[in-house]
Scaffold this motif. Structure first.
Motif, PDB file in Angstrom:
ATOM      1  N   ILE A  45       0.858  -1.188   0.000  1.00  0.00           N
ATOM      2  CA  ILE A  45       0.000   0.000   0.000  1.00  0.00           C
ATOM      3  C   ILE A  45       0.896   1.240   0.000  1.00  0.00           C
ATOM      4  CG2 ILE A  45      -1.721   1.336   1.265  1.00  0.00           C
ATOM      5  CD1 ILE A  45      -2.754  -1.277   2.435  1.00  0.00           C
ATOM      6  N   GLU A  46       0.689   2.111  -0.966  1.00  0.00           N
ATOM      7  CA  GLU A  46       1.449   3.354  -1.069  1.00  0.00           C
ATOM      8  C   GLU A  46       0.475   4.517  -1.194  1.00  0.00           C
ATOM      9  OE1 GLU A  46       4.589   4.126  -0.962  1.00  0.00           O
ATOM     10  OE2 GLU A  46       5.644   2.220  -1.078  1.00  0.00           O
ATOM     11  N   VAL A  47       0.627   5.505  -0.337  1.00  0.00           N
ATOM     12  CA  VAL A  47      -0.233   6.684  -0.340  1.00  0.00           C
ATOM     13  C   VAL A  47       0.649   7.919  -0.406  1.00  0.00           C
ATOM     14  CG1 VAL A  47      -1.845   8.045   1.039  1.00  0.00           C
ATOM     15  CG2 VAL A  47      -2.097   5.562   0.934  1.00  0.00           C
ATOM     16  N   SER A  48       0.293   8.854  -1.292  1.00  0.00           N
ATOM     17  CA  SER A  48       1.094  10.068  -1.440  1.00  0.00           C
ATOM     18  C   SER A  48       0.193  11.295  -1.496  1.00  0.00           C
ATOM     19  CB  SER A  48       1.948   9.989  -2.710  1.00  0.00           C
ATOM     20  OG  SER A  48       2.679  11.180  -2.921  1.00  0.00           O
ATOM     21  N   GLN A  49       0.412  12.215  -0.564  1.00  0.00           N
ATOM     22  CA  GLN A  49      -0.287  13.502  -0.530  1.00  0.00           C
ATOM     23  C   GLN A  49      -1.812  13.324  -0.624  1.00  0.00           C
ATOM     24  OE1 GLN A  49       1.330  16.918  -0.272  1.00  0.00           O
ATOM     25  NE2 GLN A  49       2.491  15.289   0.746  1.00  0.00           N
ATOM     26  N   LEU A  50      -2.312  12.320   0.049  1.00  0.00           N
ATOM     27  CA  LEU A  50      -3.737  11.979  -0.020  1.00  0.00           C
ATOM     28  C   LEU A  50      -4.561  12.969   0.805  1.00  0.00           C
ATOM     29  CD1 LEU A  50      -5.680   9.844  -1.177  1.00  0.00           C
ATOM     30  CD2 LEU A  50      -5.461   8.628   1.009  1.00  0.00           C
ATOM     31  N   THR A  51      -5.613  13.507   0.179  1.00  0.00           N
ATOM     32  CA  THR A  51      -6.464  14.488   0.840  1.00  0.00           C
ATOM     33  C   THR A  51      -7.925  14.211   0.517  1.00  0.00           C
ATOM     34  OG1 THR A  51      -4.750  16.211   0.770  1.00  0.00           O
ATOM     35  CG2 THR A  51      -7.027  16.946   1.038  1.00  0.00           C
ATOM     36  N   ARG A  52      -8.761  14.317   1.557  1.00  0.00           N
ATOM     37  CA  ARG A  52     -10.205  14.163   1.364  1.00  0.00           C
ATOM     38  C   ARG A  52     -10.931  15.108   2.317  1.00  0.00           C
ATOM     39  NH1 ARG A  52     -14.787  12.027  -1.558  1.00  0.00           N
ATOM     40  NH2 ARG A  52     -16.459  12.733  -0.183  1.00  0.00           N
ATOM     41  N   PHE A  53     -11.806  15.953   1.749  1.00  0.00           N
ATOM     42  CA  PHE A  53     -12.613  16.887   2.521  1.00  0.00           C
ATOM     43  C   PHE A  53     -14.047  16.392   2.604  1.00  0.00           C
ATOM     44  CE2 PHE A  53      -9.103  19.620   1.529  1.00  0.00           C
ATOM     45  CZ  PHE A  53      -9.080  20.591   2.526  1.00  0.00           C
ATOM     46  N   ARG A  65     -16.014  21.650   4.199  1.00  0.00           N
ATOM     47  CA  ARG A  65     -14.763  22.390   4.358  1.00  0.00           C
ATOM     48  C   ARG A  65     -13.811  21.710   5.335  1.00  0.00           C
ATOM     49  NH1 ARG A  65     -16.618  28.786   4.779  1.00  0.00           N
ATOM     50  NH2 ARG A  65     -17.602  28.921   2.697  1.00  0.00           N
ATOM     51  N   ALA A  66     -14.275  20.634   5.948  1.00  0.00           N
ATOM     52  CA  ALA A  66     -13.456  19.969   6.971  1.00  0.00           C
ATOM     53  C   ALA A  66     -12.601  18.878   6.328  1.00  0.00           C
ATOM     54  CB  ALA A  66     -14.354  19.359   8.045  1.00  0.00           C
ATOM     55  N   PRO A  67     -11.285  18.927   6.527  1.00  0.00           N
ATOM     56  CA  PRO A  67     -10.427  17.875   5.975  1.00  0.00           C
ATOM     57  C   PRO A  67     -10.460  16.634   6.867  1.00  0.00           C
ATOM     58  CG  PRO A  67      -9.087  19.507   7.116  1.00  0.00           C
ATOM     59  CD  PRO A  67     -10.510  19.985   7.197  1.00  0.00           C
ATOM     60  N   ALA A  68     -10.856  15.509   6.294  1.00  0.00           N
ATOM     61  CA  ALA A  68     -10.840  14.246   7.036  1.00  0.00           C
ATOM     62  C   ALA A  68      -9.464  13.587   6.940  1.00  0.00           C
ATOM     63  CB  ALA A  68     -11.902  13.290   6.498  1.00  0.00           C
ATOM     64  N   VAL A  69      -8.862  13.697   5.750  1.00  0.00           N
ATOM     65  CA  VAL A  69      -7.485  13.236   5.524  1.00  0.00           C
ATOM     66  C   VAL A  69      -6.781  14.344   4.763  1.00  0.00           C
ATOM     67  CG1 VAL A  69      -6.028  11.558   4.340  1.00  0.00           C
ATOM     68  CG2 VAL A  69      -8.107  10.794   5.496  1.00  0.00           C
ATOM     69  N   ARG A  70      -5.570  14.694   5.194  1.00  0.00           N
ATOM     70  CA  ARG A  70      -4.898  15.819   4.537  1.00  0.00           C
ATOM     71  C   ARG A  70      -3.425  15.519   4.292  1.00  0.00           C
ATOM     72  NH1 ARG A  70      -2.558  19.152   8.622  1.00  0.00           N
ATOM     73  NH2 ARG A  70      -3.143  18.485  10.715  1.00  0.00           N
ATOM     74  N   GLN A  71      -3.059  15.559   3.026  1.00  0.00           N
ATOM     75  CA  GLN A  71      -1.669  15.409   2.574  1.00  0.00           C
ATOM     76  C   GLN A  71      -0.962  14.246   3.277  1.00  0.00           C
ATOM     77  OE1 GLN A  71      -0.182  19.445   3.244  1.00  0.00           O
ATOM     78  NE2 GLN A  71      -0.574  19.940   1.082  1.00  0.00           N
ATOM     79  N   LEU A  72      -1.639  13.116   3.292  1.00  0.00           N
ATOM     80  CA  LEU A  72      -1.114  11.938   3.985  1.00  0.00           C
ATOM     81  C   LEU A  72      -0.152  11.167   3.088  1.00  0.00           C
ATOM     82  CD1 LEU A  72      -1.199   9.871   6.350  1.00  0.00           C
ATOM     83  CD2 LEU A  72      -3.135   8.805   5.179  1.00  0.00           C
ATOM     84  N   ASP A  82      -9.987  13.607  -2.857  1.00  0.00           N
ATOM     85  CA  ASP A  82     -10.028  14.891  -3.552  1.00  0.00           C
ATOM     86  C   ASP A  82      -8.722  15.153  -4.292  1.00  0.00           C
ATOM     87  OD1 ASP A  82     -12.648  15.714  -2.805  1.00  0.00           O
ATOM     88  OD2 ASP A  82     -11.901  16.197  -0.809  1.00  0.00           O
ATOM     89  N   SER A  83      -7.615  14.663  -3.734  1.00  0.00           N
ATOM     90  CA  SER A  83      -6.320  14.800  -4.391  1.00  0.00           C
ATOM     91  C   SER A  83      -5.366  13.777  -3.814  1.00  0.00           C
ATOM     92  CB  SER A  83      -5.755  16.224  -4.199  1.00  0.00           C
ATOM     93  OG  SER A  83      -5.546  16.497  -2.821  1.00  0.00           O
ATOM     94  N   GLY A  84      -4.228  13.622  -4.465  1.00  0.00           N
ATOM     95  CA  GLY A  84      -3.243  12.646  -4.026  1.00  0.00           C
ATOM     96  C   GLY A  84      -3.369  11.334  -4.793  1.00  0.00           C
ATOM     97  N   GLY A  99      -0.381  -2.356  -6.208  1.00  0.00           N
ATOM     98  CA  GLY A  99      -0.066  -1.852  -7.537  1.00  0.00           C
ATOM     99  C   GLY A  99      -1.242  -1.285  -8.304  1.00  0.00           C
ATOM    100  N   LEU A 100      -2.441  -1.300  -7.728  1.00  0.00           N
ATOM    101  CA  LEU A 100      -3.652  -0.849  -8.405  1.00  0.00           C
ATOM    102  C   LEU A 100      -4.069   0.530  -7.915  1.00  0.00           C
ATOM    103  CD1 LEU A 100      -5.692  -4.179  -8.130  1.00  0.00           C
ATOM    104  CD2 LEU A 100      -4.498  -3.335 -10.174  1.00  0.00           C
ATOM    105  N   ASP A 101      -4.699   1.294  -8.795  1.00  0.00           N
ATOM    106  CA  ASP A 101      -5.199   2.628  -8.473  1.00  0.00           C
ATOM    107  C   ASP A 101      -6.694   2.532  -8.163  1.00  0.00           C
ATOM    108  OD1 ASP A 101      -6.053   5.230  -8.329  1.00  0.00           O
ATOM    109  OD2 ASP A 101      -5.113   5.882 -10.198  1.00  0.00           O
ATOM    110  N   PRO A 102      -7.111   2.750  -6.908  1.00  0.00           N
ATOM    111  CA  PRO A 102      -8.534   2.642  -6.569  1.00  0.00           C
ATOM    112  C   PRO A 102      -9.433   3.614  -7.320  1.00  0.00           C
ATOM    113  CG  PRO A 102      -7.190   2.609  -4.583  1.00  0.00           C
ATOM    114  CD  PRO A 102      -6.285   2.995  -5.713  1.00  0.00           C
ATOM    115  N   VAL A 103      -8.869   4.710  -7.836  1.00  0.00           N
ATOM    116  CA  VAL A 103      -9.679   5.694  -8.548  1.00  0.00           C
ATOM    117  C   VAL A 103     -10.002   5.208  -9.956  1.00  0.00           C
ATOM    118  CG1 VAL A 103      -9.765   8.053  -9.438  1.00  0.00           C
ATOM    119  CG2 VAL A 103      -8.765   7.596  -7.183  1.00  0.00           C
TER     120      VAL A 103
END
Length: 314
Positions: free
Chosen positions: A3-11, A14-21, A55-57, A63-67
């Motif tokens: 599992i690899e996560v880079s700069q993951l952000t989800r609002f 206006r409240a960030p639940a996950v930010r630049q993780l 929202d970003s990241g 090896g798979l992209d969930p998006v």
């Protein structure tokens, strides 16, 4: 890394639940996700399971992209939410067959697998029982069977032990260790830190939507400069040893294991990598003539680390 996560952000609004993780989780291991309520743990797990879009990241799961590869991720990942959430009128077997069909398993394989999974979680006697009559702990075990029905390579668990009795929790620990030994990547979130401490290889600490460094990591980052993803902190455990002759124990332990802590009652605390290392250490003590009375892991080290972290001090 599985599992690899880079700069993951989800609002949410206006409240960030996950930010630049930034986070990396190794394959073939059990990793814990630790943090207070509202830290973003469940949101992160939902994004890893391709059930919520960031929202970003970027995310890579095996090896798979969930998006862009959501269906492939669904086939690869087993997801167990903290609440059972299914059709209460269906029996345990029918629920597993329904999810097997969603994974496009053929009927014969699905029936065989359903029997195997119900036996694995000790619900085989309730195979024809509707889900509505199950206890909370039994529903948790059925949820685990549901997550494993398609033999996933990655297992995501949100509070898996909630509502389970001590026997079921012990079975869960053994099952997760076996799955990791067979190469499955396990990422679990839990507030029961002593329980988690016994089953994980490492932990990732979260707060306010991002990963936290431990005090030692924070000092290293300040010295070396920022950069890189958060990696699971290995859970090297501390064991306590007591012997009939405290003096003999002290004499032996300084020659065999320099990094020890002495307690007032004559027992010693020793850092141990894993159960195999503990067994070797005990054998050496006995062979050296130390009459060991007790030797057991000291619980609570993970909780101490968590409470000591700067971001979690109240």
């Amino acid at each position: 890394m599985s599992i690899e996560v880079s700069q993951l952000t989800r609002f949410f609004g206006r409240a960030p639940a996950v930010r630049q993780l930034d986070m990396s989780v190794p394959g073939g291991a059990v990793t814990g996700l630790v943090g207070p309520n509202g830290a973003g743990k469940t949101t992160l797990l939902l994004m890893l399971a391709a059930l919520l879009a960031p929202d970003s990241g970027t995310i890579r799961v095996a090896g798979l992209d969930p998006v862009t590869q959501a269906r492939e991720v669904h086939r690869t990942v087993g997801w167990m939410p903290d609440a059972f959430g299914t059709w209460d009128s269906l029996t345990c077997t029918e629920i597993l067959l329904t999810f097997a069909a969603a994974q496009e398993m053929d009927a014969d394989t699905a029936r065989t697998r359903a029997v195997e999974m119900l036996t694995l979680v000790h619900l085989d006697e309730l195979a024809r029982t509707p889900a509505r009559v199950l206890s909370r702990g039994q529903k948790q075990r059925l949820g685990l069977a549901r997550a494993l029905i398609h033999s996933p390579k990655v297992l995501l668990l949100d509070e898996p032990a909630a509502g389970m009795d001590p026997r079921s929790r012990a079975d869960l620990r053994a099952l997760l260790r076996d799955l990791a030994s067979d190469g499955t990547t396990v990422l679990l979130s839990s507030h029961i830190l002593p329980e988690m401490e016994e089953m994980v290889d490492g932990v990732v600490f979260m707060s306010h939507g991002t990963a936290l460094p431990t005090p030692s990591e924070q000092g290293r980052a300040e010295a070396e400069g920022p950069g890189g993803a958060a990696h699971p902190v290995p859970t090297r455990r501390t064991w306590r040893m007591r012997a009939l002759d405290a003096g003999r124990l002290s004499e032996w332990v300084h020659s065999a294991q320099p990094s020890v802590t002495h307690e007032e009652d004559g027992t010693v605390r020793l850092p141990v990598d894993d159960d195999a290392a503990a067994a070797r250490l005990l054998r050496k003590a006995v062979e050296a003539g130390v009459e060991v009375v007790s030797f057991a892991p000291l619980r609570g080290a993970l909780e101490e680390t968590y409470l000591a972290m700067e971001g979690e001090r109240r």
